[in-house]
Enzyme design. Structure first.
Site, short mmCIF file in Angstrom:
data_model
loop_
_atom_site.label_atom_id
_atom_site.label_comp_id
_atom_site.label_asym_id
_atom_site.label_seq_id
_atom_site.Cartn_x
_atom_site.Cartn_y
_atom_site.Cartn_z
N ASP A 149 0.81 -1.21 0.00
CA ASP A 149 0.00 0.00 0.00
C ASP A 149 0.85 1.27 0.00
O ASP A 149 0.59 2.20 -0.76
CB ASP A 149 -0.93 -0.01 1.22
CG ASP A 149 -1.91 1.13 1.23
OD1 ASP A 149 -3.05 0.94 0.78
OD2 ASP A 149 -1.54 2.24 1.66
N VAL A 177 -5.47 2.47 0.15
CA VAL A 177 -5.53 1.91 -1.20
C VAL A 177 -5.95 0.44 -1.14
O VAL A 177 -6.73 -0.03 -1.98
CB VAL A 177 -4.18 2.07 -1.92
CG1 VAL A 177 -4.27 1.51 -3.33
CG2 VAL A 177 -3.77 3.53 -1.96
N ASP A 178 -5.46 -0.29 -0.15
CA ASP A 178 -5.90 -1.68 0.02
C ASP A 178 -7.40 -1.76 0.26
O ASP A 178 -8.09 -2.62 -0.29
CB ASP A 178 -5.16 -2.32 1.20
CG ASP A 178 -3.81 -2.90 0.81
OD1 ASP A 178 -3.69 -3.41 -0.31
OD2 ASP A 178 -2.88 -2.85 1.63
N VAL A 179 -7.91 -0.87 1.12
CA VAL A 179 -9.34 -0.89 1.42
C VAL A 179 -10.16 -0.55 0.18
O VAL A 179 -11.16 -1.21 -0.12
CB VAL A 179 -9.65 0.08 2.57
CG1 VAL A 179 -11.16 0.17 2.81
CG2 VAL A 179 -8.96 -0.38 3.86
#
Length: 399
Positions: A149, A177-179
């Site tokens: 991320d 960004v991962d979420v």
């Protein structure tokens, strides 16, 4: 190999009967599969013998001694630990993949292929499979790049517009960004399942961190495309609106988010400086953006006379968007005070003497007829060894 079992009973919810073979780990994939599990999908988390990396990311830990990072994205799942380099373990992994509705994986491109678990190989056994691959930078020239991320926030432009104007680039305070990518994965999976309802056939869903971030840059990316000039860091200020930033009161910070001239006039009235709304420097939004430094100084001079909480109360009453800069605990309490029920309780008490049940942040999606259900706490590694699917199949083909 352990005897296969279908434990915990069938799930309820809008996705009841949808079988998800979850080969993902860390954040984006597990977040996506947890969202599906909350609405009834039967998620079997297939882990290595060492377990998901985040099981070892501690401290902090919860009352069970489990890493809170792992716990944040793995409720409502069952855990099966398999050694994919072992013939028996690999056979079980292939069985689960071939009998699932959905496969989710976030290995580097090529890893699933080496185990005979590629999309093409699973589809040959199960034409109805919805196969979601989550990568950092896609499967082409960026296939070999590690999808962390922080790295994506850097190369994807987010850090260039985050942080003080005169300071260094900064990351968001969470792996945002991962979420976002996990949410994109959920949307893609649901779209593919809807298409399968129509055709009976599955398909591959591909999402990657970089494209997810570029899409989320919205107005900042649009301005870059339109003008050819990338935006710069402005700290907490907005490039197109003023006053729309963090301001200092007598005791702490608050946000004032003025979006139009009416709100600005109300702001000046509450602050006791109505003459500012008639000042040519601040007459319209374009003027206020051009003179944001002088405007900020004038506003903060007035805010210094009282507490941030006082100003939030009087500004909100006057229709001016304002709020305290809360820490995470205050933010959760604020959501509760608004009746949003941001915290849910799951599972049995954490101690024999009746200690509190495990607490989790609630799913953000509200469905009136079939809401999210919090059935089980994040599983211990291999807690469900030998688990088979629950006995209620989805309507789609499994073989």
């Amino acid at each position: 190999m352990h005897e296969r079992r279908a434990d915990d009973g069938p799930n309820d919810g809008v996705l009841a009967g949808v079988r998800v073979a979850d080969f993902s780990r860390v954040l984006a994939g597990p977040y996506a599969t947890m969202m599906l599990a909350d609405f009834g999908a039967d998620v079997v988390k297939i882990e290595s013998l060492a377990g998901d990396d985040t099981r070892h990311w501690r401290p902090p830990v919860d009352a069970r001694g489990q890493a809170t990072y792992f716990g944040s994205v793995n409720r409502n799942k069952r855990s099966v630990a398999l050694d994919l380099t072992d013939a028996e373990g690999l056979a079980e992994a292939r069985r689960l993949a071939a009998s699932a509705d959905v496969v989710v994986e976030n290995f580097r491109p090529g890893v699933m292929d080496r185990f005979g678990l590629s999309y093409d190989e699973v589809r040959a056994l199960n034409p109805g499979i919805v196969y979601c691959s989550i990568t950092g930078f896609g499967t082409g020239e960026g296939a070999a790049l590690a999808g962390y991320d922080l790295l994506v926030q850097a190369v994807g432009g987010l850090m260039s517009i985050t942080g003080p104007a005169d300071g260094e680039p900064a990351k968001a305070g969470v792996a945002l960004v991962d979420v976002l990518t996990g949410q994109n994965a959920v949307a893609g999976i649901l779209l593919a399942l809807r298409e399968r309802d129509r055709t009976g056939l599955g398909q591959r869903v591909e999402v990657n961190l970089l494209q997810g971030l570029l899409s989320a840059l919205t107005n900042q990316a649009a301005s870059t495309l339109a003008t050819g000039t990338p935006p710069q860091r402005l700290g907490n200020a907005h490039p197109s609106i003023a006053p729309y930033a963090v301001f200092h009161a007598a005791d702490r910070e608050l946000v004032i988010a003025v979006g139009n001239d009416k709100q600005f006039r109300a702001l000046t009235e509450v602050l006791g400086v109505p003459e500012l709304s008639g000042d040519a420097r601040f007459a319209g939004n374009v003027d206020r953006v051009a003179h944001r430094v002088e405007l900020t100084a004038a506003i903060e001079e007035r805010l210094a006379a009282a507490s941030a909480a006082h100003w939030v109360d009087v500004l909100s009453a006057a229709g001016v968007p304002a709020g305290l800069v809360n820490d995470v605990a205050e933010a959760i309490a604020f959501g509760a005070a608004l009746g949003l029920e941001p915290v849910a309780e799951i599972g049995a008490p954490v101690s024999p003497d009746g200690g509190a049940a495990s607490r989790t942040i609630a799913n953000p999606i509200g469905l009136s007829a079939s809401p999210a259900v919090y059935r089980s706490t994040p599983p211990a590694l291999d807690e469900h060894a030998g688990a088979d699917w629950h006995q209620t199949p989805s309507k789609g083909p499994h073989r």
